[in-house]
Design a protein around this motif. Structure first.
Motif, short mmCIF file in Angstrom:
data_model
loop_
_atom_site.label_atom_id
_atom_site.label_comp_id
_atom_site.label_asym_id
_atom_site.label_seq_id
_atom_site.Cartn_x
_atom_site.Cartn_y
_atom_site.Cartn_z
N ASP A 8 11.09 0.10 -2.57
CA ASP A 8 9.84 0.89 -2.59
C ASP A 8 9.09 0.74 -1.31
OD1 ASP A 8 9.88 1.86 -5.16
OD2 ASP A 8 9.08 -0.08 -5.90
N ARG A 27 0.89 -1.26 -0.12
CA ARG A 27 -0.12 -0.11 -0.07
C ARG A 27 0.94 1.24 -0.02
NH1 ARG A 27 -4.97 -1.12 4.39
NH2 ARG A 27 -5.82 -3.04 3.19
N GLY A 28 1.14 1.86 -1.08
CA GLY A 28 2.05 2.94 -1.54
C GLY A 28 3.38 2.52 -0.87
N HIS A 29 4.13 3.20 0.16
CA HIS A 29 5.47 2.46 0.58
C HIS A 29 5.18 1.66 1.70
CE1 HIS A 29 7.49 5.08 -2.17
NE2 HIS A 29 6.81 5.83 -2.26
N GLU A 76 -3.26 3.91 7.25
CA GLU A 76 -3.59 4.73 5.75
C GLU A 76 -2.34 5.58 5.81
OE1 GLU A 76 -6.88 7.36 3.32
OE2 GLU A 76 -7.33 6.37 5.39
N GLU A 111 1.23 4.62 4.80
CA GLU A 111 1.38 4.38 3.20
C GLU A 111 2.33 5.57 2.63
OE1 GLU A 111 -2.27 3.76 1.23
OE2 GLU A 111 -3.06 2.58 2.72
N SER A 112 2.31 6.65 3.09
CA SER A 112 2.92 7.77 2.41
C SER A 112 3.66 8.65 3.18
CB SER A 112 1.88 8.83 1.57
OG SER A 112 1.06 9.19 2.60
#
Length: 354
Positions: A53, A16-18, A200, A203-204
């Motif tokens: 990533d 989930r994203g990073h 959540e 993720e970023s």
């Protein structure tokens, strides 16, 4: 119709994203850890370690009951009846996983929400970002089933303030989030309702910034309030003396004495010795020591009897042998720590021999 639990993966992995998300996925079994689950998590952590990533890893449990209620002791019971070889292999890989988590080069965030017992402590409390909530119920209840705390638990509890870790290990008490923080098994307190939002944002954003934003002041630890009698009673290296002091002190201390006396006498004495020997060890040394102890407990009567009484027949009436602390000699206890020869635990992160 909801498919049966056995038809879905026991552990889920998502990007989930990073953020790399590990979800233990046996909710009907309180996410009890199996050998296949441990192997899968170990492989995924190895892959993500070198993946640029993935900046952060999160481990959590599916369902509402908790992160993980420990190893699958029903499977262990069946294996004991078949000789115990699969359990020995499972522990070796599980302890490797504990070591990898402890030295993971990226933030390893553990949502220690709900039940976190035994092997669940191993998959979370060695992480770098350990979050408890108002729903946390944590513990190392191994003496209840004739076993000794493992997955690095003897080291973790030997480092707790005063003798609080000794109390937690011998009684197998369930601890709330505040107690886990006091014992040094967790780092941050967050209301459970905020966990989904934290996942959540991870993720970023960097884990340190996220946790600083959401962490709250934890309630006061009830365990910490009992430091006076805990430190006074558990400072002895003799289990019988500890019980005598607890009885003499009375009140909550006397209740702790009753709890200890209901556990496997052998497990209580070997647990106490394990905690004392764990002081000054590093994690890998402690895991090797726990493996020695575990492999000697595995064929013994009490481990099988404890599992039978708690989770097979569920009569909660184990018949321990020997049945009293006085019958377990110091010489017998020492045998559990003798080297295993060619059966010694081998970990990727090797250190000096114990």
């Amino acid at each position: 119709m909801t498919p049966p639990e056995a038809s879905v993966p026991e552990v889920l992995f998502e990007r989930r994203g990073h953020l790399g998300v590990i979800t233990l996925n046996r909710p009907k079994s309180m996410n009890a850890l199996t050998a296949d689950m441990g192997a899968a998590v170990l492989k995924q952590l190895t892959d993500w370690r070198d993946d640029d990533d993935i900046a952060t890893v999160l481990v959590r449990g599916a369902g509402e009951r908790g992160l993980c209620a420990g190893g699958d002791i029903v499977a262990i019971y069946r294996d004991i009846l078949d000789g115990g070889h699969a359990t020995a292999d499972f522990w070796a890989e599980e302890y490797e996983l504990n070591s990898v988590i402890a030295h993971y080069p990226k933030p390893y965030v553990a949502f220690m929400d709900g039940l976190v017992l035994g092997g669940g402590v191993g998959i979370s409390a060695h992480g770098s970002v350990r979050i408890v909530t108002e729903r946390t119920r944590m513990g190392m209840p191994e003496t209840t089933i004739g076993m000794v705390p493992d997955v690095g638990g003897t080291l973790l509890l030997s480092c707790s303030p005063g003798e609080s870790g000794t109390h937690a290990a011998l009684t197998g008490a369930h601890l709330n989030g505040a107690d886990a923080l006091f014992l040094g098994l967790a780092d941050h307190f967050v209301p459970s309702a905020k966990l989904a939002e934290i996942a959540e944002v991870l993720e970023s954003e960097a884990a340190d910034f996220v946790i600083a934003r959401y962490a709250e002041q934890a309630p006061n630890s009830e365990l910490a309030k009992h430091r006076e009698w805990i430190d006074a009673c558990y400072s002895s290296d003799d289990a019988e003396e500890i019980v005598r002091r607890l009885r003499t002190f009375g009140g909550e201390a006397a209740k702790a004495a009753e709890t200890i006396e209901a556990k496997s006498p052998t497990a209580v004495k070997v647990t106490l010795e394990s905690l004392r020997r764990a002081k000054g060890l590093n994690l890998e040394e402690a895991l090797k020591q726990e493996y020695r102890v575990g492999l000697r407990i595995l064929p013994g009567r009490d481990f099988r009897e404890g599992i039978r009484a708690q989770v097979v027949d569920k009569d909660r009436n184990p018949h321990w042998h020997p049945s009293t602390l006085e019958e377990v000699s110091d010489d017998e206890v020492k045998k559990y720590f003798a080297p295993l020869g060619d059966r010694e635990l081998r970990l990727s992160r090797e250190s000096d021999d114990v």
